[in-house]
Design a protein around this motif. Structure first.
Motif, short mmCIF file in Angstrom:
data_model
loop_
_atom_site.label_atom_id
_atom_site.label_comp_id
_atom_site.label_asym_id
_atom_site.label_seq_id
_atom_site.Cartn_x
_atom_site.Cartn_y
_atom_site.Cartn_z
N ASP A 37 3.08 -4.43 -8.31
CA ASP A 37 2.04 -4.89 -7.39
C ASP A 37 0.84 -3.93 -7.39
O ASP A 37 -0.31 -4.37 -7.37
CB ASP A 37 2.61 -5.00 -5.97
CG ASP A 37 3.63 -6.12 -5.85
OD1 ASP A 37 3.62 -7.02 -6.72
OD2 ASP A 37 4.44 -6.09 -4.91
N VAL A 38 1.13 -2.64 -7.41
CA VAL A 38 0.05 -1.66 -7.40
C VAL A 38 -0.76 -1.73 -8.68
O VAL A 38 -2.01 -1.75 -8.66
CB VAL A 38 0.62 -0.24 -7.19
CG1 VAL A 38 -0.48 0.81 -7.30
CG2 VAL A 38 1.31 -0.14 -5.84
N LEU A 39 -0.10 -1.78 -9.82
CA LEU A 39 -0.81 -1.84 -11.10
C LEU A 39 -1.61 -3.13 -11.23
O LEU A 39 -2.70 -3.13 -11.81
CB LEU A 39 0.19 -1.71 -12.25
CG LEU A 39 0.90 -0.35 -12.35
CD1 LEU A 39 1.93 -0.37 -13.46
CD2 LEU A 39 -0.10 0.77 -12.57
N ALA A 40 -1.08 -4.23 -10.69
CA ALA A 40 -1.82 -5.50 -10.75
C ALA A 40 -3.14 -5.39 -9.99
O ALA A 40 -4.18 -5.90 -10.44
CB ALA A 40 -0.96 -6.63 -10.20
N GLN A 41 -3.12 -4.74 -8.84
CA GLN A 41 -4.35 -4.56 -8.07
C GLN A 41 -5.34 -3.66 -8.80
O GLN A 41 -6.56 -3.92 -8.82
CB GLN A 41 -4.02 -3.97 -6.70
CG GLN A 41 -3.16 -4.85 -5.82
CD GLN A 41 -3.90 -6.10 -5.36
OE1 GLN A 41 -5.11 -6.10 -5.20
NE2 GLN A 41 -3.16 -7.18 -5.17
N LEU A 42 -4.85 -2.61 -9.43
CA LEU A 42 -5.74 -1.70 -10.16
C LEU A 42 -6.35 -2.39 -11.38
O LEU A 42 -7.53 -2.20 -11.68
CB LEU A 42 -4.97 -0.45 -10.59
CG LEU A 42 -4.50 0.47 -9.45
CD1 LEU A 42 -3.71 1.64 -10.01
CD2 LEU A 42 -5.69 0.98 -8.64
N ARG A 43 -5.56 -3.18 -12.11
CA ARG A 43 -6.09 -3.87 -13.27
C ARG A 43 -7.14 -4.90 -12.88
O ARG A 43 -8.04 -5.21 -13.65
CB ARG A 43 -4.95 -4.55 -14.03
CG ARG A 43 -3.98 -3.57 -14.68
CD ARG A 43 -3.05 -4.29 -15.63
NE ARG A 43 -2.01 -3.39 -16.14
CZ ARG A 43 -0.76 -3.37 -15.70
NH1 ARG A 43 -0.39 -4.21 -14.74
NH2 ARG A 43 0.12 -2.53 -16.21
N ALA A 44 -7.02 -5.43 -11.66
CA ALA A 44 -8.01 -6.40 -11.18
C ALA A 44 -9.29 -5.72 -10.71
O ALA A 44 -10.22 -6.40 -10.28
CB ALA A 44 -7.41 -7.24 -10.05
N GLY A 45 -9.33 -4.39 -10.78
CA GLY A 45 -10.53 -3.66 -10.40
C GLY A 45 -10.67 -3.40 -8.92
O GLY A 45 -11.75 -3.02 -8.45
N ARG A 46 -9.60 -3.58 -8.14
CA ARG A 46 -9.68 -3.37 -6.70
C ARG A 46 -9.42 -1.90 -6.36
O ARG A 46 -8.63 -1.23 -7.02
CB ARG A 46 -8.68 -4.26 -5.97
CG ARG A 46 -8.93 -5.75 -6.18
CD ARG A 46 -7.98 -6.58 -5.33
NE ARG A 46 -8.23 -8.00 -5.52
CZ ARG A 46 -7.62 -8.76 -6.40
NH1 ARG A 46 -6.69 -8.21 -7.19
NH2 ARG A 46 -7.90 -10.04 -6.53
N THR A 47 -10.07 -1.44 -5.31
CA THR A 47 -9.88 -0.08 -4.81
C THR A 47 -8.85 -0.11 -3.70
O THR A 47 -9.02 -0.83 -2.70
CB THR A 47 -11.19 0.50 -4.28
OG1 THR A 47 -12.15 0.54 -5.35
CG2 THR A 47 -10.98 1.91 -3.76
N LEU A 48 -7.76 0.61 -3.86
CA LEU A 48 -6.68 0.61 -2.89
C LEU A 48 -6.86 1.77 -1.92
O LEU A 48 -7.02 2.92 -2.33
CB LEU A 48 -5.32 0.74 -3.59
CG LEU A 48 -5.01 -0.36 -4.63
CD1 LEU A 48 -3.59 -0.20 -5.14
CD2 LEU A 48 -5.22 -1.74 -4.05
N GLU A 49 -6.84 1.45 -0.64
CA GLU A 49 -7.03 2.46 0.40
C GLU A 49 -5.72 3.19 0.67
O GLU A 49 -4.65 2.59 0.70
CB GLU A 49 -7.55 1.81 1.68
CG GLU A 49 -7.88 2.82 2.77
CD GLU A 49 -8.40 2.16 4.04
OE1 GLU A 49 -8.99 2.86 4.87
OE2 GLU A 49 -8.22 0.93 4.17
N VAL A 50 -5.84 4.50 0.89
CA VAL A 50 -4.69 5.33 1.21
C VAL A 50 -4.99 6.05 2.53
O VAL A 50 -6.05 6.65 2.69
CB VAL A 50 -4.41 6.36 0.11
CG1 VAL A 50 -3.18 7.21 0.46
CG2 VAL A 50 -4.21 5.67 -1.23
N VAL A 51 -4.05 5.97 3.46
CA VAL A 51 -4.20 6.59 4.78
C VAL A 51 -3.13 7.66 4.93
O VAL A 51 -1.96 7.41 4.63
CB VAL A 51 -4.09 5.55 5.91
CG1 VAL A 51 -4.39 6.19 7.26
CG2 VAL A 51 -5.05 4.39 5.66
N LEU A 52 -3.54 8.83 5.41
CA LEU A 52 -2.61 9.94 5.60
C LEU A 52 -2.36 10.18 7.08
O LEU A 52 -3.28 10.10 7.90
CB LEU A 52 -3.18 11.23 4.97
CG LEU A 52 -3.45 11.22 3.48
CD1 LEU A 52 -3.90 12.59 3.03
CD2 LEU A 52 -2.22 10.78 2.70
#
Length: 425
Positions: free
Chosen positions: A249-264
């Motif tokens: 799922d993560v790689l699919a989002q990255l290949r689609a050019g989307r920026t994934l938000e990360v919260v700490l």
């Protein structure tokens, strides 16, 4: 002539008495649990049950809290534990040996790339540079004299005054001295470079740590500890791992050019520390743990993140609009997932649903509910199909209790259920 045994007669009478006691107990139990509840008291309407009977208890409204099913943003969030790592870490070492004359930084200070950090005694290197420059000037003078002689020899050769061999020998001498000139320049540059290394500057911008050596010590390039360590904390990165089942799922989002938000979040997973974005993923899965290493980037302008700090990570893979209810409303039984729905008449319906993704306190519902329907989130333990409820609150808004009805009218709970629902429900 025959006579009955008295002991045998007593045994018969004892058995009949035992059966009589059993029948009486059964009849009493039937009356207590069934017939008494079913029979209305004198003067009561037909079909009414006593207020303290089992049927009366079942007819009493159950106090509940409700929530409304509505469209919400449901996020696909992955949780992990990560380690904060400096974007760049440099151990500042000397490239030449000598006495450490001065330190130009304070421990823990923020420095910019190119700032002077320390100085080594430069006298030895200055002397080597002066010597190289002297040799360069000496060879330059010889080259100039050889070139002048070469011009004279060529003139004399054109006048047939000297042999060609003498001219060729002079040309070779000039080339030899030109090579010496290039070597002298390299020696001067090398000496100047060694001299510049006596001034140690910051290679990157960052925060310096505790110094490893004090002023006045003799240091050299072989010292493994160096003088001080600089860590780049703006920006800063966080490394964590994801299960291989979630990697697709993560790689699919990255290949689609989307920026994934990360919260700490902090170590208690309560206070939010920073927000950043997923920067890169590793090129292979660790076979020993079945996880994939990933790295996220954070600006860290307030420097709340510190290298080697442990943090709780929430990676937001995707988000979408969906019908959702509080997770506390979703029950699981033999029929699968279901909820208790309360209609406008304050009656309970058991509704089977198809539950979707869980996002914290919310659960998506794909089938079985409509937007605007109310579900029970608290007080589900005594509910049954068709039962009535006493609504305490809706969507967190407490309801004022309704006034009690007059004698002979509806009970207080029924009056509250009928008149306490807020407008619009």
């Amino acid at each position: 002539m025959s006579f009955d045994d008295p002991a045998q007669g007593r045994r018969r009478r004892g058995r009949w008495l035992g059966w009589l006691v059993v029948v009486c107990l059964a009849a009493g139990a039937y009356w207590y649990f069934v017939a008494r509840d079913a029979a209305p008291p004198s003067g009561a309407p037909a079909g009414a049950a006593g207020p303290f009977g089992m049927a009366g208890m079942r007819a009493m409204p159950v106090p509940v809290r409700l929530a409304t099913a509505r469209e919400e943003t449901i996020r696909h969030t992955l949780r992990a534990i990560g380690t904060v790592t400096a974007f760049n870490t440099v151990v500042v070492r000397s490239r030449v040996g000598g006495e450490l004359m001065r330190l130009h930084f304070q421990e823990g200070q923020w420095v910019q790339a190119g700032d002077l950090l320390a100085e080594i005694d430069p006298r030895e290197f200055q002397a080597a540079l002066d010597q190289a420059r002297g040799q360069q000037q000496q060879n330059a003078a010889q080259l100039q004299s050889a070139r002048q002689d070469l011009e004279r020899y060529r003139l004399l050769f054109r006048q047939n005054s000297i042999a060609r061999q003498q001219v060729e020998q002079q040309e070779a001498l000039v080339k030899q001295l030109e090579g010496a000139r290039a070597s002298d320049q390299a020696a001067v540059d090398s000496a100047a470079l060694q001299l510049s290394h006596t001034r140690i500057t910051a290679p990157i911008s960052g925060r310096v740590g505790l110094r490893k050596v004090d002023q006045g010590n003799i240091i050299n390039a072989a010292d493994a500890d160096g003088i001080v360590t600089i860590t780049q904390t703006q920006p800063i990165s966080v490394e964590f791992t994801l299960p291989q089942a979630e990697a697709a799922d993560v790689l699919a989002q990255l290949r689609a050019g989307r920026t994934l938000e990360v919260v700490l979040y902090d170590q208690n997973d309560v206070t939010e520390l920073a927000r950043g974005e997923l920067m890169s993923v590793d090129n292979q899965i660790d076979v020993t743990t079945g996880t994939l290493r990933v790295k996220a980037r954070f600006n860290n302008e307030d420097e709340r993140l510190f290298p080697n700090q442990f943090v709780n990570v929430r990676l937001i893979v995707s988000q979408q609009q969906a019908l959702a209810v509080p997770s506390a409303a979703v029950q699981v039984g033999s029929i699968g997932a279901f909820v208790y729905v309360v209609d406008d008449e304050q009656a309970v319906q058991i509704r089977r649903i198809v539950a979707g993704r869980v996002d914290g306190p919310l659960t998506a519902v794909h089938e079985g509910l409509q937007a605007g329907e109310r579900v029970v989130v608290e007080g589900t333990d005594r509910l049954r199909e068709g039962g009535r409820v006493d609504i305490v609150s809706v969507d967190g808004t407490e309801l004022a209790p309704a006034p009690r009805a007059a004698a002979g009218g509806k009970g207080a709970g029924g009056a509250r259920a009928q008149g306490a629902a807020p407008a619009g429900h």
